[in-house]
Write a protein that holds these residues in place. Structure first.
Motif, PDB file in Angstrom:
ATOM      1  N   VAL A 122      67.243  47.531  34.873  1.00 33.00           N
ATOM      2  CA  VAL A 122      68.434  48.080  35.534  1.00 33.00           C
ATOM      3  C   VAL A 122      69.442  48.563  34.498  1.00 33.00           C
ATOM      4  O   VAL A 122      69.999  49.667  34.609  1.00 33.00           O
ATOM      5  CB  VAL A 122      69.070  47.026  36.455  1.00 33.00           C
TER       6      VAL A 122
ATOM      7  N   LEU B  33      68.233  51.810  33.069  1.00 31.09           N
ATOM      8  CA  LEU B  33      68.487  52.965  33.936  1.00 31.09           C
ATOM      9  C   LEU B  33      69.950  53.381  33.894  1.00 31.09           C
ATOM     10  O   LEU B  33      70.266  54.584  33.884  1.00 31.09           O
ATOM     11  CB  LEU B  33      68.081  52.627  35.376  1.00 31.09           C
TER      12      LEU B  33
ATOM     13  N   SER C   7      71.268  56.976  32.498  1.00 29.95           N
ATOM     14  CA  SER C   7      72.157  57.813  33.323  1.00 29.95           C
ATOM     15  C   SER C   7      73.390  58.234  32.537  1.00 29.95           C
ATOM     16  O   SER C   7      73.824  59.392  32.604  1.00 29.95           O
ATOM     17  CB  SER C   7      72.578  57.043  34.582  1.00 29.95           C
TER      18      SER C   7
ATOM     19  N   THR D  32      72.614  56.314  52.193  1.00 26.76           N
ATOM     20  CA  THR D  32      72.340  57.208  51.062  1.00 26.76           C
ATOM     21  C   THR D  32      71.801  58.548  51.548  1.00 26.76           C
ATOM     22  O   THR D  32      72.245  59.617  51.091  1.00 26.76           O
ATOM     23  CB  THR D  32      71.327  56.555  50.106  1.00 26.76           C
TER      24      THR D  32
ATOM     25  N   VAL E 207      73.817  51.832  44.586  1.00 28.14           N
ATOM     26  CA  VAL E 207      72.505  52.220  44.069  1.00 28.14           C
ATOM     27  C   VAL E 207      71.958  51.195  43.081  1.00 28.14           C
ATOM     28  O   VAL E 207      70.814  50.732  43.208  1.00 28.14           O
ATOM     29  CB  VAL E 207      72.565  53.617  43.425  1.00 28.14           C
ATOM     30  N   PHE E 208      72.762  50.831  42.096  1.00 22.52           N
ATOM     31  CA  PHE E 208      72.260  49.899  41.081  1.00 22.52           C
ATOM     32  C   PHE E 208      71.988  48.502  41.640  1.00 22.52           C
ATOM     33  O   PHE E 208      70.973  47.884  41.287  1.00 22.52           O
ATOM     34  CB  PHE E 208      73.209  49.849  39.883  1.00 22.52           C
TER      35      PHE E 208
ATOM     36  N   PHE F  71      70.975  47.919  44.660  1.00 18.50           N
ATOM     37  CA  PHE F  71      69.754  48.100  45.443  1.00 18.50           C
ATOM     38  C   PHE F  71      68.534  48.188  44.525  1.00 18.50           C
ATOM     39  O   PHE F  71      67.494  47.576  44.803  1.00 18.50           O
ATOM     40  CB  PHE F  71      69.864  49.358  46.300  1.00 18.50           C
ATOM     41  N   ILE F  72      68.663  48.926  43.431  1.00 21.77           N
ATOM     42  CA  ILE F  72      67.568  49.009  42.457  1.00 21.77           C
ATOM     43  C   ILE F  72      67.294  47.632  41.859  1.00 21.77           C
ATOM     44  O   ILE F  72      66.138  47.234  41.665  1.00 21.77           O
ATOM     45  CB  ILE F  72      67.904  50.030  41.352  1.00 21.77           C
ATOM     46  N   ALA F  73      68.375  46.896  41.564  1.00 25.45           N
ATOM     47  CA  ALA F  73      68.206  45.550  40.996  1.00 25.45           C
ATOM     48  C   ALA F  73      67.483  44.634  41.972  1.00 25.45           C
ATOM     49  O   ALA F  73      66.651  43.811  41.566  1.00 25.45           O
ATOM     50  CB  ALA F  73      69.573  44.967  40.628  1.00 25.45           C
ATOM     51  N   TRP F  74      67.791  44.769  43.262  1.00 28.51           N
ATOM     52  CA  TRP F  74      67.058  43.973  44.247  1.00 28.51           C
ATOM     53  C   TRP F  74      65.575  44.336  44.224  1.00 28.51           C
ATOM     54  O   TRP F  74      64.709  43.450  44.240  1.00 28.51           O
ATOM     55  CB  TRP F  74      67.616  44.221  45.655  1.00 28.51           C
ATOM     56  N   MET F  75      65.270  45.622  44.174  1.00 28.59           N
ATOM     57  CA  MET F  75      63.866  46.047  44.163  1.00 28.59           C
ATOM     58  C   MET F  75      63.142  45.558  42.916  1.00 28.59           C
ATOM     59  O   MET F  75      61.998  45.082  42.999  1.00 28.59           O
ATOM     60  CB  MET F  75      63.776  47.572  44.258  1.00 28.59           C
ATOM     61  N   THR F  76      63.782  45.665  41.746  1.00 27.76           N
ATOM     62  CA  THR F  76      63.112  45.239  40.515  1.00 27.76           C
ATOM     63  C   THR F  76      62.881  43.735  40.490  1.00 27.76           C
ATOM     64  O   THR F  76      61.948  43.257  39.831  1.00 27.76           O
ATOM     65  CB  THR F  76      63.921  45.641  39.268  1.00 27.76           C
TER      66      THR F  76
END
Length: 711
Positions: A219, A222, A226, A587, A614-615, A617-622
């Motif tokens: 995370v 990313l 960015s 989103t 966004v971050f 949510f990405i952190a949850w996915m990772t």
């Protein structure tokens, strides 16, 4: 009149500012105090070894006894546990056997309290992270309250475990990243440089507790990409300086912290222990009280030896009476790390087609390019290979135990290829012949004479039929530096030869030890797969965690035991899970509106949306998806870091949904959410604060049959 009103207005504004300042000071203090209270409350009520305290408490005791051990996790968290044990006056002499009562000599309550500090400090970290994410003060309060009263966070904080440390460092890493977001445009200032450094330190710490820390590292990566991409688009002139600082702070420093943790780990554990079998010979033989016997220095035909690999699984060459279920169905040949008579082999002359050399009755030394046959002492079979595929890895040949002294063929023959010789650490010891194989100090390869492939430890493990021992194959190798094909004699016995008492083995190299122990950790992790022959009533699947399908009993479930049940707060978990489905629609709606030019998003608004939604949510996915896809056995506590990020997503969804509501409606909804969070905590608090007496008393908490709170 106007002047007076103006003065009143200015006075009101100053009064509000003072109130807000006091609130900003008191709020984190109140949350932190509450967090300490719920985690320290009755922390010593259960005076038995609870759940994984049997592992991590024991690992801490190994540091106090300085005995080497092996585990699947990096050492930082366990060294911190050892520190808490030392501060609590523990002498390391209790073994933390599961479900055993703590003796009076072990201040287990103090040890647990010191570990609980990490869990308690998660609340202020969440508070300041939310402020830096530019959430409103009410959303900040809500998320912090959820973190403070989350049942799974609380119960994991009460015991000698790694989970609270992992969560704390995960949160500090994300919090540092968010702080860097607030410092955009202030690059290279002292404050920016400090927080960039702290981000790297947090990454190093979280990865040194568990490899799960790599997920939050992704995370941060990313976020960094960015930022650098935006600078590139804007034509930033100091791009090289930006790259260098980030490489140093976010890659090199975390790696050095990780490396330093292992340096301390090896320094503290200087005695032989339970983990010797996971290391190479040089490392083991330099440990105090090691079990490796000092044998004769020159290996000859007729000697008995054990042979250890230099591969990803540095195990001893092993065989046993069990056969392969497929392939040749001959005797299995595996790698096994621990002392066993099935590790013993005899150096024999090759098959009759290769004449035995004559040496007037004197022992014939084993030299470079010598052709040998390895006879397994217990089964009387020969180390053999043939054109039959290996069983786990692909593209290699099976290695088996075949034949006898009479039965066999040229496929029993192997050629010694010496690749490296190390000198003794005793400078007065005579220099040894570099063409002769010596125990411990000679590294060699074994080339199959007929096939031309090399005896290799692949790093994979056999299934249950091979007792999950390491796979040994014969593979083609085009480089003599391929360590998976390297071997050395570990122990050597020969009654006709004299032992050299003055020989001192060479020191092991830290870099080699570091690499091998990390590969051993990876191999152990890969071996943590569900056993189809055994039912693990504690294991769960990833799909169960976001919906609270079931929990985990952390201790014995008897009436005289204080019982703890690992289950997330229904309020926190279910609402955060719903928000994970809502967020993609928010989103998508924003993207469609932006594409159709209904809204105009500035760079600031895009970044704010990214950092708030966004971050996280990405952190949850990772932190969630890897557990949903991996083959290893999983448990409820693996969802803990992902749950934190789901809470952040929930906070964003609430704030975004109420952005156009009037102040009174927002306040009512927030109050309902505050009440719901507190009420659910109080209702289910026995799960994390301890259930006494019969479990039937808590039947009202078993909302679903899959919640096995009641027997």
């Amino acid at each position: 009149m106007d002047k007076g009103n103006s003065g009143d207005t200015i006075g009101d504004m100053k009064w509000k500012e003072n109130v807000q300042s006091i609130a900003r000071f008191l709020a984190p203090l109140i949350f932190t105090t509450l967090s300490f209270y719920v985690r320290f409350k009755d922390i010593g009520k259960n005076d038995y070894v609870v759940w994984d305290e049997a592992h991590f408490g024991k690992f801490g005791s190994y540091y106090l006894r300085h005995e080497f051990y092996h585990d699947v996790h990096p050492p930082l968290g366990k060294m911190l546990i050892a520190l808490t044990e030392w501060l609590a006056g523990f002498d390391g002499q209790f073994d933390f056997d599961s479900n055993n009562a703590y003796p009076d000599s072990v201040n287990y309550t103090r040890i647990r309290q010191l570990n609980a500090v990490f869990g308690a400090l998660c609340s202020p970290v969440a508070y300041f992270t939310c402020l830096n994410m530019k959430f409103s003060i009410w959303t900040t309060y809500l998320i912090t309250l959820m973190v403070t009263l989350e049942h799974s966070f609380i119960v994991l904080s009460k015991f000698i475990l790694l989970d609270s440390m992992l969560l704390f460092f995960t949160m500090t890493t994300f919090g540092c990243m968010v702080k860097l977001y607030t410092l955009r445009g202030k690059s290279f200032t002292r404050t920016w440089s400090l927080w960039m450094l702290l981000t790297g330190v947090s990454i190093g710490c979280v990865c040194s507790v568990k490899w799960v820390g790599l997920f939050i590292t992704i995370v941060v990566g990313l976020f960094t990409i960015s930022e650098l991409y935006e600078m590139h688009c804007k034509g930033e002139k100091k791009k090289l300086k930006h790259w260098l600082i980030r490489i140093i702070d976010l890659i090199i420093i975390p790696f050095l912290i990780y490396l330093f943790c292992f340096k301390i780990h090896f320094t503290l554990l200087y005695k032989s222990g339970t983990g010797d079998g996971s290391t190479n010979t040089l490392f083991q033989i330099n440990l105090e009280n090691n079990k490796i016997e000092n044998g004769p220095r020159d290996i000859v035909f007729g000697s008995n030896v054990t042979i250890r690999s230099h591969g990803l699984s540095p195990n001893l060459l092993h065989s046993h009476v069990q056969s392969y279920p497929e392939g040749s169905q001959q005797k299995q040949v595996t790698g096994y790390g621990f002392a066993d008579t099935n590790n013993m082999w005899e150096i024999k002359f090759p098959r009759e087609s290769y004449p035995k050399p004559a040496n007037n009755g004197r022992p014939i030394k084993l030299t470079d390019k010598a052709v040998i046959r390895l006879g397994h002492i217990n089964t009387a079979c020969n180390l053999h290979s043939h054109e039959i595929s290996s069983h786990v890895s692909r593209g290699n040949f099976e290695v088996s135990g075949y034949g006898s002294e009479v039965v066999g063929d040229s496929k029993d023959n192997w050629v010694i290829e010496i690749v490296e010789q190390l000198g003794s650490s005793n400078p007065n010891f005579p220099k040894e012949d570099s063409d002769v194989v010596h125990p411990v100090s000679t590294f060699f390869r074994l080339r199959h004479q007929d096939l031309g492939c090399y005896l290799t430890s692949t790093g994979f493990s056999y299934p249950a039929w091979g007792f999950k021992q390491s796979e040994i194959v014969c593979k083609y190798s085009w480089s003599h530096r391929d360590k998976s094909t390297w071997w050395n004699v570990e122990e050597h016995w020969n009654e006709n030869l004299q032992i050299s008492p003055d020989y001192v083995p060479p020191k092991s190299k830290f870099w080699t030890d570091f690499i091998l122990i990390n590969f051993a950790m990876a191999s152990s992790n890969n071996a943590l797969v569900p056993d189809g022959d055994k039912y693990d009533n504690l294991a769960t699947k990833a799909w169960e965690w976001p919906i609270l399908h079931t929990g985990l009993r952390m201790c014995a479930w008897t009436n005289n035991m204080t019982k703890y049940y690992l289950l997330g707060s229904p309020f926190n978990t279910w609402l955060s899970t719903i928000s994970l489905f809502v967020f993609p629609f928010i989103t998508l709606n924003l993207l469609i509106s932006w594409k159709r030019q209904r809204i105009n998003l500035s760079s600031h608004q895009v970044w704010l949306f990214a950092i708030q939604g966004v971050f996280p949510f990405i952190a949850w996915m990772t932190h969630y998806l890897p557990f949903a896809t991996m083959g290893r056995v999983t448990y409820v506590h693996h969802y803990v870091p992902a749950l934190y990020f789901a809470m952040l997503v929930f906070g964003f969804v609430v704030e975004f949904s109420l952005r156009r509501s009037n102040r009174w409606l927002r306040q009512i909804i927030y109050n309902i959410l505050f009440f719901g969070c507190i009420y659910i905590y109080l209702l289910f608090s026995p799960l994390c604060q301890g259930m006494t007496g019969s479990a039937a008393k808590y039947f009202k908490l078993q909302w679903f049959k899959s919640w096995d709170i009641v027997l």
